[in-house]
Design a protein around this motif. Structure first.
Motif, PDB file in Angstrom:
ATOM      1  N   LYS A 289       3.185 -11.571  62.071  1.00 61.31           N
ATOM      2  CA  LYS A 289       3.096 -11.197  60.651  1.00 61.31           C
ATOM      3  C   LYS A 289       4.496 -10.996  60.082  1.00 61.31           C
ATOM      4  O   LYS A 289       5.352 -10.355  60.708  1.00 61.31           O
ATOM      5  CB  LYS A 289       2.275  -9.914  60.489  1.00 61.31           C
ATOM      6  N   LEU A 293       3.849  -8.384  52.461  1.00 62.84           N
ATOM      7  CA  LEU A 293       2.394  -8.280  52.561  1.00 62.84           C
ATOM      8  C   LEU A 293       1.893  -8.501  53.992  1.00 62.84           C
ATOM      9  O   LEU A 293       0.685  -8.504  54.230  1.00 62.84           O
ATOM     10  CB  LEU A 293       1.732  -9.295  51.621  1.00 62.84           C
ATOM     11  N   ARG A 294       2.842  -8.654  54.948  1.00 56.05           N
ATOM     12  CA  ARG A 294       2.502  -8.830  56.367  1.00 56.05           C
ATOM     13  C   ARG A 294       1.486  -9.958  56.567  1.00 56.05           C
ATOM     14  O   ARG A 294       0.452  -9.810  57.220  1.00 56.05           O
ATOM     15  CB  ARG A 294       1.939  -7.531  56.978  1.00 56.05           C
ATOM     16  N   LYS A 295       1.817 -11.114  55.985  1.00 52.31           N
ATOM     17  CA  LYS A 295       0.943 -12.276  56.150  1.00 52.31           C
ATOM     18  C   LYS A 295       1.128 -12.887  57.533  1.00 52.31           C
ATOM     19  O   LYS A 295       2.222 -12.896  58.092  1.00 52.31           O
ATOM     20  CB  LYS A 295       1.257 -13.319  55.086  1.00 52.31           C
ATOM     21  N   THR A 296       0.045 -13.424  58.079  1.00 56.27           N
ATOM     22  CA  THR A 296       0.106 -14.094  59.376  1.00 56.27           C
ATOM     23  C   THR A 296       0.720 -15.474  59.195  1.00 56.27           C
ATOM     24  O   THR A 296       0.194 -16.316  58.461  1.00 56.27           O
ATOM     25  CB  THR A 296      -1.302 -14.220  59.993  1.00 56.27           C
ATOM     26  N   VAL A 297       1.865 -15.690  59.856  1.00 55.24           N
ATOM     27  CA  VAL A 297       2.573 -16.968  59.713  1.00 55.24           C
ATOM     28  C   VAL A 297       2.480 -17.825  60.977  1.00 55.24           C
ATOM     29  O   VAL A 297       2.958 -18.953  61.017  1.00 55.24           O
ATOM     30  CB  VAL A 297       4.054 -16.734  59.350  1.00 55.24           C
TER      31      VAL A 297
END
Length: 543
Positions: A289, A293-297
């Motif tokens: 992350k 916004l701690r998006k999963t990449v």
């Protein structure tokens, strides 16, 4: 003392005084180290190897430690009588030391650059810019790839092999005349171990540096040292050139050490045996992350689509380097971490079981951990540790019945049942591991995951634990999942082997096929490193 002798230890004794009692830990030890040679101190834990080495630099816990007898001459000066100013000049400058566990030796709050440059600034008075140049040069010499990118890294951001390389860079910063290496490869994978040993040997030849090498692994000594001193109970019982000691040992203890490798063969692989645990297309992916916004990449694919079957009375060995996914695979099979795929235990699908539904099955699915001291509560007696599972899974047992089961379990693993009222710190490493095994076996499980159960033990103790595990398996028809990077131990126990790398299976099959006729370059590299202590083929295994 000849002109070629760098360090001469004569009649050295070490005593420790605690609570008014004095114990002799080292008894009149003598040995010399010549310029450019490697002297190995070998023996089991508690034999006095590290105490001998620490005495050279006066790093023992004085005044609790004392020297009833002895002299340690370095370039003609007795270091035991030297003042603090002289010792500061020698320590880290003329004599350096690599410790066994780099993670505890490196400061977790300081970057790589700060830790290595600090030595240069203190001993050489270098400026920041000159120190940085020298740090980069040292990191490059010890095989750290792209050293500039590692200057601001902290120890926890490095692999075990990289941390040990940083430790070596620190010890070589001031080009010492003597390097003391205290079990520098014990905690490392076989391939990384081979790389570190080659690195040390190359640097020694390049700088004509003497080395005092402390280890309990005789395989390393045979390839690495010029002369060897065999220690037990604080004394050197035999010494001489490596070839003489290995080919014609005289002392019974030396013969005992040389015969201590795990021996015997595992039960014959039998595909007709009932499958106890099976996993199909098992995956454990950890999300990466980033951003506000701690998006999963992306994902770290720790276990990526693996099939496993462990049969009654059989052992499946899982081998590979640190970070290959071995332990993660075992924990997923035990349902101790989340995973996807199918997991069956005794023919029953358990993948979707809740924590509550899994609890009754824990009795039949046990685990033995790598570090017995860390796995056993120091506040509980052995009786409470071994009996804890009985309280959970057999609550109706009376105290007397529970105590009988605990005593029987301890006796089965070769411990005196009368010691069950003692605490873990009162036992040796091998005895603590037997306690861990007893804790698992007291519940009469059907499946046991063994996670590196012998890696922290001396060779002779390893052999004893392997024999114990084999006897218990035969007596109870146990299914073992044996996780290890020590291929000699795996060879002695496993019927079938899975070789893992970066979360995937690179090779799998009967143990004898994998060991005698490996197919992939990676497996060949592991075998070469484990059994011949050669470096891995270029590009196959990397830090």
């Amino acid at each position: 003392m000849t002109s070629n002798t760098l360090v001469s230890v004569k009649d050295l004794s070490v005593a420790f005084t605690q609570a008014g009692k004095t114990n002799l830990a080292l008894d009149r030890v003598s040995f010399d180290i010549k310029k450019g040679e490697t002297v190995a101190l070998v023996g089991e834990s508690g034999s006095g190897k590290s105490i001998s080495a620490l005495s050279i630099l006066k790093l023992l816990p004085y005044p609790a430690a004392s020297h009833p007898t002895g002299e340690i001459f370095y370039r003609g000066e007795d270091l035991l009588k030297a003042d603090e100013k002289t010792l500061r000049k020698v320590r880290g400058n003329e004599i350096s030391m690599i410790f066994q566990e780099p993670m505890t030796s490196l400061n977790p709050l300081h970057t790589v650059e700060r830790q290595v440059s600090e030595i240069l600034k203190i001993h050489r008075g270098m400026s920041d810019s000159k120190a940085r140049e020298r740090v980069l040069e040292l990191l490059n010499q010890v095989g750290i790839h792209d050293p500039e990118s590692r200057l601001n890294s902290y120890p926890h951001q490095l692999s075990g092999g990289q941390r040990q390389r940083v430790m070596i860079a620190m010890t070589l910063a001031n080009e010492p005349d003597l390097l003391i290496a205290d079990e520098p490869t014990t905690a490392l994978d076989v391939t990384v171990q081979a790389q570190i040993l080659k690195l040390l040997k190359d640097l020694q030849h390049e700088r004509h540096m003497a080395m005092l090498f402390i280890t309990h692994d005789l395989g390393i000594v045979r390839k690495f040292a010029d002369r060897v001193c065999v220690m037990t109970k604080g004394q050197i019982v035999e010494h001489g050139p490596v070839k003489d000691i290995f080919e014609n040992p005289q002392h019974p203890y030396t013969k005992h050490l040389l015969a201590a490798e795990p021996k015997g063969k595992p039960p014959v692989s039998d595909t007709t045996k009932q499958v106890v645990v099976e996993a199909e297309d098992l995956k454990v992916w950890f999300p990466i992350k980033r951003g506000f916004l701690r998006k999963t990449v992306g994902y770290v694919k720790a276990v990526d689509g693996i099939d496993v079957a462990v049969r009654e009375g059989q052992t499946l060995g899982i081998v590979g380097e640190s970070g290959s996914g071995k332990t993660t695979l075992g924990l997923a099979i035990l349902r101790m971490i989340s995973s996807t795929g199918k997991i069956t235990f005794n023919g029953r699908d358990i993948q979707e079981n809740s924590w509550k539904e899994m609890r009754p099955l824990r009795r039949d699915m046990q685990i033995v951990f790598q570090d017995p001291f860390g796995a056993l509560s120091p506040r509980m007696s052995v009786s409470d540790i071994v009996g804890e599972g009985l309280k959970v899974h057999f609550p109706d047992l009376s105290a007397a019945e529970r105590d009988r089961k605990v005593a029987r379990a301890l006796e089965e693993v070769g411990l005196d049942a009368s010691t069950r009222w003692r605490y873990p710190h009162e036992f040796s490493g091998g005895q603590r591991q037997r306690i861990s095994v007893a804790r698992a076996m007291v519940l009469e499980p059907k499946f046991v995951m063994l996670d590196e159960p012998t890696s922290a033990l001396d060779m002779s103790v390893q052999a004893q634990v392997v024999d114990l595990l084999r006897d218990l398996q035969k007596a109870h028809g146990l299914a073992y999942l044996f996780i290890s990077h020590d291929l000699k131990v795996v060879r002695a126990l496993a019927n079938d082997v899975i070789v893992m790398r970066q979360g995937k299976v690179v090779e799998a099959g009967r143990a004898e096929e994998i060991f005698d006729n490996p197919k992939t370059d990676y497996t060949k590299a592991l075998m070469a490193a484990a059994f011949r202590l050669e470096t891995a083929p270029e590009g196959v295994v990397s830090e």
